[in-house]
Design an enzyme around this catalytic site. Structure first.
Site: not given
Ligand SMILES: *Cc1c(COP(=O)(O)O)cnc(C)c1O
Length: 372
Positions: A38, A165, A221, A312-314
């Site tokens: 993501k 999670h 994950r 700065c920005m850039d």
């Molecule tokens: C972002 C996310 C992860 C990954 O998390 P990390 O700590 O970066 O490994 C896993 N599961 C879900 C649902 C997430 O939103």
């Protein structure tokens, strides 16, 4: 270096492959591996990271938004792509078209998914997201079994997985993580009692993959660790991760600032003696947070040099340390190694009052990338 800018990130895809391998080695051989890509692969480039991770043995990809999933499909990626939280019902057409596997936790989304899948004469898989204590997204643990049993009436959707999670998995032996695990186990049992097959079960993010083996279930994950970053001091001794991102720039100018001369907006830094100052062509729009002004260090000539004046920005300015000469075009390292010294993303994040996840995302927003 890139053609259009003298500031860039260098992404080491070999490091991504290495990290997939060492993280997978922590789990049983039949455990699947989701590469979480993501936010454009935490700023590393989702398409390139996904391809490298899949080549190295990752089996699934995880994204936050439908747009992110569509981009991966448009890049020709065929692996299963999961939406980590439930998207708006208005996206169901795209979800089905691009075979994204949505997280699901509301009746409204289930109904929409079912209706549109039925129209297309297909069966849409989804993963049930269960809130076991983080109180963010997901169906409440105590409602999960009856909710999932109720979904059986929707013939065009199929519960293919169940996941949760963790809020605190980066704290070893944390009691709240224990509680989330226990609640999750209870949910799975209740679902089975209701005659619901939870499908593929998963829970572990990066810290849980490294610190909580009992959370591995059918798939882990990994986001942060995939990019070679550690979620906690305790994981450093467990896994040899390789950071994948470096941030580099070339000096656009080097000039002598006279005694008392101020630098950048507000003239917040003044030269205590005639000082050589280099201007680097990156700024807060490139992820160098403005709060780092006058409080970060970069590498030049293998030495540490202080950033001076407001970012700065850039652009940002750097005081050349005594004994170091640099000219227009010379390379500076904002994150990464130069000579025997190294500035880590963690160091930059800590100085900015944030975490490496955010620092990496920020550097990913505008800087061009070079894959090495
Ligand atoms: C972002 C996310 C992860 C990954 O998390 P990390 O700590 O970066 O490994 C896993 N599961 C879900 C649902 C997430 O939103």
């Amino acid at each position: 270096m890139t053609k259009t800018r003298w500031a860039w990130t260098e992404i080491d895809l070999g490091a991504i492959a290495h990290n997939v391998a060492v993280l997978s080695a922590l789990t049983p051989a039949d455990t699947d591996f989701m590469a979480v890509v993501k936010a454009d692969g935490y700023g590393h480039g989702a398409v390139q990271v996904s391809k490298a991770a899949l080549d190295a043995g990752a089996t699934h990809l995880g994204v936050a938004t439908v747009d992110e999933g569509v981009r991966l499909r448009e890049a020709g990626i065929l692996a299963p792509i999961h939406l980590l939280s439930e998207p708006p019902s208005s996206t169901v057409g795209l979800v089905l078209l691009h075979r994204l596997v949505p997280a699901l936790c509301t009746l409204e989304f289930a109904e929409t998914l079912h209706r549109q899948a039925l129209l297309r004469e297909t069966v849409a898989p989804f993963h049930l997201k269960v809130d076991t204590g983080m109180h963010r997204t997901g169906i409440r643990a105590e409602d999960a079994a009856s909710f999932s049993a109720g979904l059986k009436r929707f013939s065009a959707i199929k519960l293919a997985g169940t996941f949760t999670h963790f809020a605190n998995a980066d704290v070893p032996n944390d009691w709240d993580t224990e509680r989330q695990l226990a609640r999750f186990a209870q949910v799975l049992e209740e679902m089975r009692t209701e005659g619901v097959d939870p499908g593929m079960v998963h829970a572990a993010n990066s810290p849980a993959t490294m610190l909580w083996p009992e959370s591995h279930f059918d798939m882990v994950r990994c986001g942060l660790a995939l990019y070679g970053l550690h979620p906690a001091p305790e994981t450093r001794t467990k896994v040899d991760l390789r950071p994948a991102m470096a941030v580099k720039a070339r000096a656009g100018l080097v000039k002598r600032v006279p005694l008392g001369g101020g630098v950048s907006y507000g003239l917040t830094w003044r030269a205590a003696s005639p000082t050589d100052v280099a201007t680097l062509p990156l700024g807060y729009a490139d992820g160098v947070h403005r709060v780092l002004s006058n409080s970060m260090e970069v590498l030049v000539g293998g030495r540490r040099a202080k950033q001076v004046g407001r970012v700065c920005m850039d652009q940002l300015m750097v005081e050349l340390p005594r004994g170091v000469t640099a000219a227009r075009g010379d390379e500076f390292v904002i994150v990464g190694r130069q000579g025997s010294d190294c500035v880590t993303l963690d160091e930059v994040a800590e100085r900015a009052g944030t975490i490496a996840h955010e620092a990496a995302c920020s550097f990913g927003m505008r800087l061009p990338r070079v894959y090495v």
